[in-house]
Write a protein that holds these residues in place. Sequence first.
Motif, PDB file in Angstrom:
ATOM      1  N   GLN A  60       0.764  -1.298   0.009  1.00  0.00           N
ATOM      2  CA  GLN A  60      -0.046   0.045   0.091  1.00  0.00           C
ATOM      3  C   GLN A  60       0.949   1.293  -0.051  1.00  0.00           C
ATOM      4  O   GLN A  60       0.710   2.248   0.906  1.00  0.00           O
ATOM      5  N   TRP A 108      -2.885   1.635  -4.760  1.00  0.00           N
ATOM      6  CA  TRP A 108      -3.929   0.814  -5.118  1.00  0.00           C
ATOM      7  C   TRP A 108      -3.707   0.050  -6.331  1.00  0.00           C
ATOM      8  O   TRP A 108      -4.146  -1.077  -6.839  1.00  0.00           O
ATOM      9  N   VAL A 168      -6.248   4.781   1.330  1.00  0.00           N
ATOM     10  CA  VAL A 168      -6.039   3.377   0.816  1.00  0.00           C
ATOM     11  C   VAL A 168      -5.836   2.424   2.200  1.00  0.00           C
ATOM     12  O   VAL A 168      -6.489   1.098   2.296  1.00  0.00           O
ATOM     13  N   ARG A 169      -4.864   2.707   2.833  1.00  0.00           N
ATOM     14  CA  ARG A 169      -4.665   1.936   4.154  1.00  0.00           C
ATOM     15  C   ARG A 169      -5.719   2.040   4.934  1.00  0.00           C
ATOM     16  O   ARG A 169      -5.743   1.051   5.944  1.00  0.00           O
TER      17      ARG A 169
END
Length: 268
Positions: free
Chosen positions: A202, A230, A256-257
């Motif tokens: 990530q 991603w 994203v995380r």
Amino acid sequence: MKVAAIQMVSGISLDANLSEALRLLRQAAQCGAELAVLPEYFCFMGHQDTDKLLLAEQPGLGTVQDFLSDAARDLKLWVVGGTLPMATEDPQHAANASLSYDSKGKKVSRYDKIHLFRYDNGREAYDEAAVLKAGDTPTTFDMQDRSGQLWRVGQSVCYDLRFAELYRVLAADVLLVPAAFTYTTGQAHWEVLLRARAIENQAFVIASAQGGTHENGRRTWGHSMVIDPWGEVLALQSAGPGVVLADIDIERLHQVRQQLPALQHRQL
């Protein structure tokens, strides 16, 4: 932060390679890049592997190190010097070292390539261990961009890309992969491995490659690119010298995380 992956087709003339690298770094700086990553062997690709031993530099002393420091300072740009040969205690082997300089021209890190490439399909054969000494230390550096944001940057080189455990240790926001992938292995594995490293860690990936047919007859795959956490390819150049530019956003990384906290779910 705008970043640049520099793609080259380096040859056998050190001066010509440095001149071309400077042209591309200037282009990156003029486009607003804050970090530029040169490819593996950006300064020299000789007729044979042993040629690089003739250019091996001592730490803090040498034409290529001076070039990187001066370019970073003059262009006010963080520069990662792909790789250059650095002398070891064994004159028959050099380290394949990636040196990073901040925008004031100060060296902030040195990473010696840990995994040395060996390949033989009956038509083409390579064995880096014949002239290179492997490193043993995973390396990161912290970079503060112009907005004040701090980034943890993890270093790797080319064949390291096949060893996922290295990137877990780096635990970085941005992963660097200067490379000179062969056309054969690059066509098969380059993009899928890069995207995998971005997805599983990530993290953003900046992959700067050699891309074309070189004076020594070697053909490299190119396809320098910047990838987001991603796994989306933000920018790419397939072949020939050029500057691959992309904006990377710390908020995108955090998003994203947070949405898929896979790094928190690790059990091993």
